[in-house]
Design an enzyme around this catalytic site. Sequence first.
Site, PDB file in Angstrom:
ATOM      1  N   HIS A  31      30.537-101.380   4.344  1.00 34.98           N
ATOM      2  CA  HIS A  31      30.423-100.188   4.820  1.00 34.98           C
ATOM      3  C   HIS A  31      29.195 -99.433   4.845  1.00 34.98           C
ATOM      4  O   HIS A  31      29.592 -97.891   4.230  1.00 34.98           O
ATOM      5  CB  HIS A  31      31.474 -99.095   3.740  1.00 34.98           C
ATOM      6  CG  HIS A  31      32.868-100.207   3.807  1.00 34.98           C
ATOM      7  ND1 HIS A  31      33.398-100.183   5.110  1.00 34.98           N
ATOM      8  CD2 HIS A  31      34.047 -99.722   2.771  1.00 34.98           C
ATOM      9  CE1 HIS A  31      34.519-101.004   4.566  1.00 34.98           C
ATOM     10  NE2 HIS A  31      35.468-100.609   3.567  1.00 34.98           N
TER      11      HIS A  31
ATOM     12  N   HIS B  40      38.653 -94.256   7.319  1.00 28.20           N
ATOM     13  CA  HIS B  40      39.093 -95.091   6.603  1.00 28.20           C
ATOM     14  C   HIS B  40      40.491 -94.317   5.216  1.00 28.20           C
ATOM     15  O   HIS B  40      39.779 -94.232   4.312  1.00 28.20           O
ATOM     16  CB  HIS B  40      37.251 -95.797   5.170  1.00 28.20           C
ATOM     17  CG  HIS B  40      38.469 -96.882   4.297  1.00 28.20           C
ATOM     18  ND1 HIS B  40      39.007 -96.537   3.697  1.00 28.20           N
ATOM     19  CD2 HIS B  40      37.828 -98.317   4.272  1.00 28.20           C
ATOM     20  CE1 HIS B  40      39.061 -98.159   2.691  1.00 28.20           C
ATOM     21  NE2 HIS B  40      38.402 -99.071   3.544  1.00 28.20           N
TER      22      HIS B  40
ATOM     23  N   GLU C 141      41.777-100.199   9.948  1.00 26.03           N
ATOM     24  CA  GLU C 141      40.568 -99.827   9.920  1.00 26.03           C
ATOM     25  C   GLU C 141      40.584-100.342  11.395  1.00 26.03           C
ATOM     26  O   GLU C 141      40.195-101.479  10.811  1.00 26.03           O
ATOM     27  CB  GLU C 141      39.732 -99.998   8.855  1.00 26.03           C
ATOM     28  CG  GLU C 141      39.767 -99.743   7.155  1.00 26.03           C
ATOM     29  CD  GLU C 141      39.210-100.655   6.754  1.00 26.03           C
ATOM     30  OE1 GLU C 141      38.390-100.826   6.418  1.00 26.03           O
ATOM     31  OE2 GLU C 141      39.756-100.926   5.425  1.00 26.03           O
TER      32      GLU C 141
HETATM   33  C1  GLA Z   1      37.998-102.190   3.176  1.00 26.88           C
HETATM   34  C2  GLA Z   1      36.952-103.744   2.060  1.00 26.88           C
HETATM   35  C3  GLA Z   1      37.960-103.434   0.465  1.00 26.88           C
HETATM   36  C4  GLA Z   1      37.848-102.402   0.013  1.00 26.88           C
HETATM   37  C5  GLA Z   1      37.976-101.093   0.593  1.00 26.88           C
HETATM   38  C6  GLA Z   1      37.648 -99.649  -0.268  1.00 26.88           C
HETATM   39  O1  GLA Z   1      39.405-102.394   3.330  1.00 26.88           O
HETATM   40  O2  GLA Z   1      37.052-104.335   3.213  1.00 26.88           O
HETATM   41  O3  GLA Z   1      37.714-104.569  -0.321  1.00 26.88           O
HETATM   42  O4  GLA Z   1      36.227-102.361   0.132  1.00 26.88           O
HETATM   43  O5  GLA Z   1      37.057-100.980   1.850  1.00 26.88           O
HETATM   44  O6  GLA Z   1      37.649-100.308  -1.422  1.00 26.88           O
END
Ligand code: GLA
Length: 377
Positions: free
Chosen positions: A133, A207, A342
């Site tokens: 991220h 997100h 997402e």
């Molecule tokens: C995304 C990632 C997860 C986690 C979430 C936030 O979905 O794939 O593994 O990091 O973000 O915790």
Amino acid sequence: MLTPKKLLIVFSLAVISICCGLAQPTGPSIKRQPFGITKDNKPVDIYTLRNANGVEARISNYGGIVVSLIVPDRHGNFGDVVLGYDTLDEYVKANPYFGCLVGRYANRIAKGRFMLSGKEYQLATNNGPNHLHGGVVGFDKVVWQAKPLVTPHGPTLELQYVSKDGEEGYPGTLGVKVVYLLSDDNTLRLDFTAQTNKKTIVNLTAHSYFNLAGKGDILAHELMINADRFTPVDETLIPTGELRSVKGTPFDFTQPRSVGARINADDEQIKFGKGYDHNWVINKPDGKLGLMARVFEPNSGREMEVWSTEPGVQFYSGNFLDGTLTGKGGWVYQFRNGLALEPQHYPDSPNKPQFPSVVLNTGQTYHNTIIYKFFVR
Ligand code: GLA
């Protein structure tokens, strides 16, 4: 015939309903309020976007976070359907990406490493051995420049951020614009654009953790994902490169199934994700706006569709929530109390030439549209 007595009753009811906030919602609006100050003394605001039906999205220019999203249930009761905090300080302290914008690269890049034009780049490894991220200070942790506006389509919040060449290890100065629009068909839409002054990689998403019941876990939510294939991962959640058929696996959401039905299945992929934390390959061409997923919560009757131009969607079932975070109104976020959908390019695309490309060249404009549309059933 309106007798003076009836007139008095009508008048009194009108006064009571206005005083109690029961008046019919007025037209679309956006209002700004201060939300706090960051550690480096930057003032942050929160914007309340409201449509003609009384649907309301509160969005901060810190991380572009959707702090709350208030939509009706089947009885017309309004409730908040996203996880988050009441205060800016809590977001700054520990945010597992609640409601935020994610970039420059949403999801994981193996070992934080990739090659571009013959040069190797090393990004932060902030998720075990991998980059996640956007790194240590991703787009979720920066203050965006905000411009609120009421347009004929509804209230909009335009957010802009310039990410400097080399920020978090990424090449090129990247100018990013995200426009939130709340329209009267109960749709929250995000339009992302970005431009670079040097060849780079980009993968932006949003997100929000949704819980359409506004409480408890999300296991009874019924989910459809418009995908015949997903990208299986290794134990560090990096795709192996295979596009695997969902047929006969717990990953088959081609027909609506409750999230909980197979979430504890004896399945290697489920074990790696501690539940669902995978990318699905959407049945549509990359770049075309299409339906990605639909979620229905049977008790409230709330339903949400997610549309996007992106080729994949990460479905994350809140497996890292463990009761250590307390959110809005004192809700202790337990295991699987929220789910994220997402829209994105596939994880680790920079190292997977067979996946749709995430390279952005100079002179090109990156585009991504994400739509959350709310209904009741
Ligand atoms: C995304 C990632 C997860 C986690 C979430 C936030 O979905 O794939 O593994 O990091 O973000 O915790």
